[in-house]
Write a protein that holds these residues in place. Structure first.
Motif, short mmCIF file in Angstrom:
data_model
loop_
_atom_site.label_atom_id
_atom_site.label_comp_id
_atom_site.label_asym_id
_atom_site.label_seq_id
_atom_site.Cartn_x
_atom_site.Cartn_y
_atom_site.Cartn_z
N SER A 2 3.80 -12.99 -7.29
CA SER A 2 3.53 -11.57 -7.42
C SER A 2 2.03 -11.30 -7.38
CB SER A 2 4.11 -11.07 -8.75
OG SER A 2 3.77 -9.73 -8.94
N PRO A 4 -1.31 -8.77 -7.97
CA PRO A 4 -1.68 -7.70 -8.89
C PRO A 4 -1.77 -6.36 -8.17
CG PRO A 4 -3.61 -9.01 -8.37
CD PRO A 4 -2.42 -9.70 -7.75
N PRO A 5 -1.60 -5.25 -8.91
CA PRO A 5 -1.73 -3.93 -8.27
C PRO A 5 -3.18 -3.63 -7.91
CG PRO A 5 -1.46 -3.69 -10.63
CD PRO A 5 -1.27 -5.14 -10.31
N CYS A 6 -3.35 -2.67 -7.05
CA CYS A 6 -4.69 -2.26 -6.61
C CYS A 6 -5.47 -1.70 -7.81
CB CYS A 6 -4.57 -1.19 -5.53
SG CYS A 6 -6.15 -0.48 -5.03
N GLN A 10 -3.71 1.73 -8.20
CA GLN A 10 -2.57 1.11 -8.88
C GLN A 10 -1.34 0.93 -7.99
OE1 GLN A 10 -3.06 -0.25 -11.84
NE2 GLN A 10 -5.13 0.57 -11.72
N SER A 11 -1.54 0.87 -6.68
CA SER A 11 -0.45 0.66 -5.74
C SER A 11 0.11 -0.76 -5.89
CB SER A 11 -0.94 0.86 -4.31
OG SER A 11 0.06 0.46 -3.39
N GLN A 12 1.40 -0.89 -5.82
CA GLN A 12 2.06 -2.19 -5.95
C GLN A 12 2.20 -2.91 -4.60
OE1 GLN A 12 2.99 -3.58 -8.88
NE2 GLN A 12 2.05 -1.81 -9.88
N PHE A 13 1.70 -2.30 -3.52
CA PHE A 13 1.92 -2.83 -2.18
C PHE A 13 0.73 -3.60 -1.62
CE2 PHE A 13 4.47 1.09 -2.54
CZ PHE A 13 5.71 0.49 -2.54
N TYR A 15 -1.57 -6.62 -0.30
CA TYR A 15 -1.23 -7.83 0.46
C TYR A 15 -2.47 -8.70 0.61
CZ TYR A 15 -3.25 -5.32 4.45
OH TYR A 15 -4.08 -4.64 5.28
N CYS A 23 -5.32 -3.12 -0.20
CA CYS A 23 -4.35 -2.07 -0.53
C CYS A 23 -4.10 -1.24 0.72
CB CYS A 23 -4.89 -1.20 -1.65
SG CYS A 23 -3.80 0.19 -2.03
N GLU A 25 -2.60 1.61 0.87
CA GLU A 25 -2.61 3.04 0.57
C GLU A 25 -4.02 3.63 0.51
OE1 GLU A 25 -0.14 3.97 -2.75
OE2 GLU A 25 1.59 2.95 -1.87
#
Length: 111
Positions: A2, A4-6, A10-13, A15, A23, A25
């Motif tokens: 997993s 960490p978020p941005c 705080q985006s979960q996507f 990579y 991020c 987004e």
């Protein structure tokens, strides 16, 4: 594994792109190995002073109350109950003569 978020939005996507995380987004790039101790949940008043929960503030301009015909005048006192990480209304305040309401941090000055 997993990721960490941005740290910006705080985006979960997020990579992985070689050594960095990206991020999709907000296009923020960061190194996950570097630990950042930055807190962005604070709010600043009209003068740029950092506000905290429990601070006493006064309104810096006349503010119309949404959904009402009431107008809060300059100098109206309020107490900050909570600081929220929101786009428009960051402060949960108890305003003298009007009760509890959400207020934009840019419209108040620390007393």
């Amino acid at each position: 594994m997993s990721l960490p978020p941005c740290p910006e939005c705080q985006s979960q996507f997020a990579y992985r792109d070689q050594a960095f995380l990206v991020c999709p987004e907000c296009a923020h790039e960061w190194n996950p190995d570097e630990v950042t101790v930055e807190d962005k949940t604070g709010a600043k008043d009209a003068n740029g002073t950092e506000l905290a929960e429990g601070d006493k503030v006064t309104l810096a301009k006349d503010v119309k109350v949404k959904g009402s015909s009431m107008v809060l005048k300059i100098g109206t006192k309020a107490v900050v109950r909570r600081i929220l990480d929101a786009k428009d209304h960051q402060l949960d305040c108890k305003v003298d003569g009007a009760g509890e309401m959400m207020v934009t941090a840019a419209f108040v000055k620390k007393a």
